[in-house]
Design a protein around this motif. Sequence first.
Motif, PDB file in Angstrom:
ATOM      1  N   ARG A  48      45.071 127.515  52.483  1.00 49.92           N
ATOM      2  CA  ARG A  48      46.536 127.585  52.515  1.00 49.92           C
ATOM      3  C   ARG A  48      47.138 127.097  51.201  1.00 49.92           C
ATOM      4  O   ARG A  48      48.102 127.686  50.695  1.00 49.92           O
ATOM      5  CB  ARG A  48      47.074 126.781  53.697  1.00 49.92           C
ATOM      6  CG  ARG A  48      46.732 127.445  55.041  1.00 49.92           C
ATOM      7  CD  ARG A  48      47.028 126.572  56.228  1.00 49.92           C
ATOM      8  NE  ARG A  48      48.453 126.342  56.371  1.00 49.92           N
ATOM      9  CZ  ARG A  48      48.965 125.404  57.161  1.00 49.92           C
ATOM     10  NH1 ARG A  48      48.170 124.619  57.860  1.00 49.92           N
ATOM     11  NH2 ARG A  48      50.262 125.247  57.251  1.00 49.92           N
ATOM     12  N   ILE A  49      46.566 126.045  50.631  1.00 47.55           N
ATOM     13  CA  ILE A  49      47.057 125.528  49.341  1.00 47.55           C
ATOM     14  C   ILE A  49      46.845 126.571  48.249  1.00 47.55           C
ATOM     15  O   ILE A  49      47.733 126.829  47.435  1.00 47.55           O
ATOM     16  CB  ILE A  49      46.372 124.192  48.980  1.00 47.55           C
ATOM     17  CG1 ILE A  49      46.808 123.068  49.929  1.00 47.55           C
ATOM     18  CG2 ILE A  49      46.613 123.822  47.518  1.00 47.55           C
ATOM     19  CD1 ILE A  49      48.252 122.634  49.808  1.00 47.55           C
TER      20      ILE A  49
ATOM     21  N   LEU B 118      53.091 117.742  47.801  1.00 46.36           N
ATOM     22  CA  LEU B 118      53.870 118.676  48.620  1.00 46.36           C
ATOM     23  C   LEU B 118      55.356 118.345  48.554  1.00 46.36           C
ATOM     24  O   LEU B 118      56.196 119.253  48.511  1.00 46.36           O
ATOM     25  CB  LEU B 118      53.388 118.672  50.071  1.00 46.36           C
ATOM     26  CG  LEU B 118      52.061 119.367  50.334  1.00 46.36           C
ATOM     27  CD1 LEU B 118      51.599 119.111  51.765  1.00 46.36           C
ATOM     28  CD2 LEU B 118      52.166 120.869  50.057  1.00 46.36           C
ATOM     29  N   TYR B 119      55.684 117.059  48.569  1.00 45.09           N
ATOM     30  CA  TYR B 119      57.089 116.660  48.450  1.00 45.09           C
ATOM     31  C   TYR B 119      57.667 117.164  47.124  1.00 45.09           C
ATOM     32  O   TYR B 119      58.787 117.693  47.093  1.00 45.09           O
ATOM     33  CB  TYR B 119      57.250 115.140  48.546  1.00 45.09           C
ATOM     34  CG  TYR B 119      57.229 114.630  49.959  1.00 45.09           C
ATOM     35  CD1 TYR B 119      58.368 114.692  50.764  1.00 45.09           C
ATOM     36  CD2 TYR B 119      56.083 114.087  50.504  1.00 45.09           C
ATOM     37  CE1 TYR B 119      58.352 114.228  52.074  1.00 45.09           C
ATOM     38  CE2 TYR B 119      56.052 113.614  51.813  1.00 45.09           C
ATOM     39  CZ  TYR B 119      57.192 113.687  52.593  1.00 45.09           C
ATOM     40  OH  TYR B 119      57.177 113.228  53.888  1.00 45.09           O
TER      41      TYR B 119
ATOM     42  N   LEU C  64      61.135 120.872  44.145  1.00 46.89           N
ATOM     43  CA  LEU C  64      61.316 121.821  43.042  1.00 46.89           C
ATOM     44  C   LEU C  64      61.519 123.264  43.530  1.00 46.89           C
ATOM     45  O   LEU C  64      61.551 124.199  42.731  1.00 46.89           O
ATOM     46  CB  LEU C  64      60.107 121.753  42.103  1.00 46.89           C
ATOM     47  CG  LEU C  64      59.914 120.425  41.368  1.00 46.89           C
ATOM     48  CD1 LEU C  64      58.594 120.425  40.599  1.00 46.89           C
ATOM     49  CD2 LEU C  64      61.085 120.136  40.433  1.00 46.89           C
ATOM     50  N   ASP C  65      61.618 123.429  44.846  1.00 49.05           N
ATOM     51  CA  ASP C  65      61.809 124.747  45.468  1.00 49.05           C
ATOM     52  C   ASP C  65      60.646 125.703  45.213  1.00 49.05           C
ATOM     53  O   ASP C  65      60.827 126.919  45.154  1.00 49.05           O
ATOM     54  CB  ASP C  65      63.126 125.404  45.012  1.00 49.05           C
ATOM     55  CG  ASP C  65      64.348 124.643  45.500  1.00 49.05           C
ATOM     56  OD1 ASP C  65      64.319 124.164  46.650  1.00 49.05           O
ATOM     57  OD2 ASP C  65      65.320 124.525  44.725  1.00 49.05           O
ATOM     58  N   TYR C  66      59.441 125.154  45.083  1.00 46.87           N
ATOM     59  CA  TYR C  66      58.253 125.991  44.950  1.00 46.87           C
ATOM     60  C   TYR C  66      57.786 126.489  46.321  1.00 46.87           C
ATOM     61  O   TYR C  66      57.092 127.503  46.396  1.00 46.87           O
ATOM     62  CB  TYR C  66      57.103 125.222  44.304  1.00 46.87           C
ATOM     63  CG  TYR C  66      57.307 124.834  42.859  1.00 46.87           C
ATOM     64  CD1 TYR C  66      58.345 125.351  42.094  1.00 46.87           C
ATOM     65  CD2 TYR C  66      56.445 123.950  42.253  1.00 46.87           C
ATOM     66  CE1 TYR C  66      58.520 124.987  40.774  1.00 46.87           C
ATOM     67  CE2 TYR C  66      56.600 123.574  40.927  1.00 46.87           C
ATOM     68  CZ  TYR C  66      57.638 124.096  40.197  1.00 46.87           C
ATOM     69  OH  TYR C  66      57.800 123.731  38.884  1.00 46.87           O
TER      70      TYR C  66
ATOM     71  N   LYS D  64      61.079 125.131  53.189  1.00 44.75           N
ATOM     72  CA  LYS D  64      61.043 123.994  54.126  1.00 44.75           C
ATOM     73  C   LYS D  64      59.990 124.237  55.210  1.00 44.75           C
ATOM     74  O   LYS D  64      59.253 123.328  55.574  1.00 44.75           O
ATOM     75  CB  LYS D  64      62.420 123.779  54.749  1.00 44.75           C
ATOM     76  CG  LYS D  64      62.468 122.598  55.672  1.00 44.75           C
ATOM     77  CD  LYS D  64      63.850 122.312  56.183  1.00 44.75           C
ATOM     78  CE  LYS D  64      63.726 121.147  57.125  1.00 44.75           C
ATOM     79  NZ  LYS D  64      64.822 120.314  57.264  1.00 44.75           N
ATOM     80  N   GLU D  65      59.906 125.453  55.697  1.00 45.50           N
ATOM     81  CA  GLU D  65      58.922 125.791  56.735  1.00 45.50           C
ATOM     82  C   GLU D  65      57.488 125.618  56.220  1.00 45.50           C
ATOM     83  O   GLU D  65      56.636 125.047  56.906  1.00 45.50           O
ATOM     84  CB  GLU D  65      59.136 127.224  57.215  1.00 45.50           C
ATOM     85  CG  GLU D  65      58.183 127.624  58.330  1.00 45.50           C
ATOM     86  CD  GLU D  65      58.383 129.071  58.766  1.00 45.50           C
ATOM     87  OE1 GLU D  65      57.427 129.611  59.364  1.00 45.50           O
ATOM     88  OE2 GLU D  65      59.450 129.654  58.506  1.00 45.50           O
ATOM     89  N   GLU D  66      57.232 126.110  55.018  1.00 46.50           N
ATOM     90  CA  GLU D  66      55.899 125.964  54.417  1.00 46.50           C
ATOM     91  C   GLU D  66      55.574 124.480  54.220  1.00 46.50           C
ATOM     92  O   GLU D  66      54.468 124.030  54.528  1.00 46.50           O
ATOM     93  CB  GLU D  66      55.836 126.677  53.065  1.00 46.50           C
ATOM     94  CG  GLU D  66      55.893 128.185  53.171  1.00 46.50           C
ATOM     95  CD  GLU D  66      56.151 128.862  51.836  1.00 46.50           C
ATOM     96  OE1 GLU D  66      55.696 130.017  51.691  1.00 46.50           O
ATOM     97  OE2 GLU D  66      56.818 128.272  50.953  1.00 46.50           O
ATOM     98  N   PHE D  67      56.542 123.752  53.707  1.00 43.83           N
ATOM     99  CA  PHE D  67      56.376 122.314  53.488  1.00 43.83           C
ATOM    100  C   PHE D  67      56.014 121.601  54.789  1.00 43.83           C
ATOM    101  O   PHE D  67      55.055 120.830  54.838  1.00 43.83           O
ATOM    102  CB  PHE D  67      57.656 121.722  52.892  1.00 43.83           C
ATOM    103  CG  PHE D  67      57.682 120.228  52.871  1.00 43.83           C
ATOM    104  CD1 PHE D  67      56.938 119.514  51.942  1.00 43.83           C
ATOM    105  CD2 PHE D  67      58.456 119.519  53.786  1.00 43.83           C
ATOM    106  CE1 PHE D  67      56.961 118.121  51.920  1.00 43.83           C
ATOM    107  CE2 PHE D  67      58.496 118.140  53.774  1.00 43.83           C
ATOM    108  CZ  PHE D  67      57.742 117.439  52.840  1.00 43.83           C
TER     109      PHE D  67
END
Length: 124
Positions: free
Chosen positions: A22-23, A83-84, A89-91, A94-97
């Motif tokens: 996933r990463i 991850l934070y 940085l909007d990479y 919110k759902e993915e995070f």
Amino acid sequence: MGKFNSFEEINSWQKARLLNKRIYLITENTNFKKDFDLTRQIRRASISISSNIAEGFERNTDKEFIYFLYVAKASAGEVRSQLYLAFDLDYITKEEFEKLLESVTEISKLLSGFIKYLESSRKV
């Protein structure tokens, strides 16, 4: 060493393997990919989780295994922190995070439980 015949049987390793994939997929995102340093670091930290579980298991002593599980747990913390930053940085969305954070937090908890189990079985 618990009741495992191979590190592939260990739940935290299995979950870390999925996290690695996933990463890798999420860091292929155009915005993320531009940040070479963060991409490289979060990938390395993620890989460190599963790699240290495997290496510790192969050492064949509980003492060394526990040490490597602590290293894996520390790497999970590193991934959480990164991850934070990726979210800030909007990479990532919110759902993915939230999904990735939940996954790495679960791995960390599994490692903590496994460490406690191994430490208590050594004292018997």
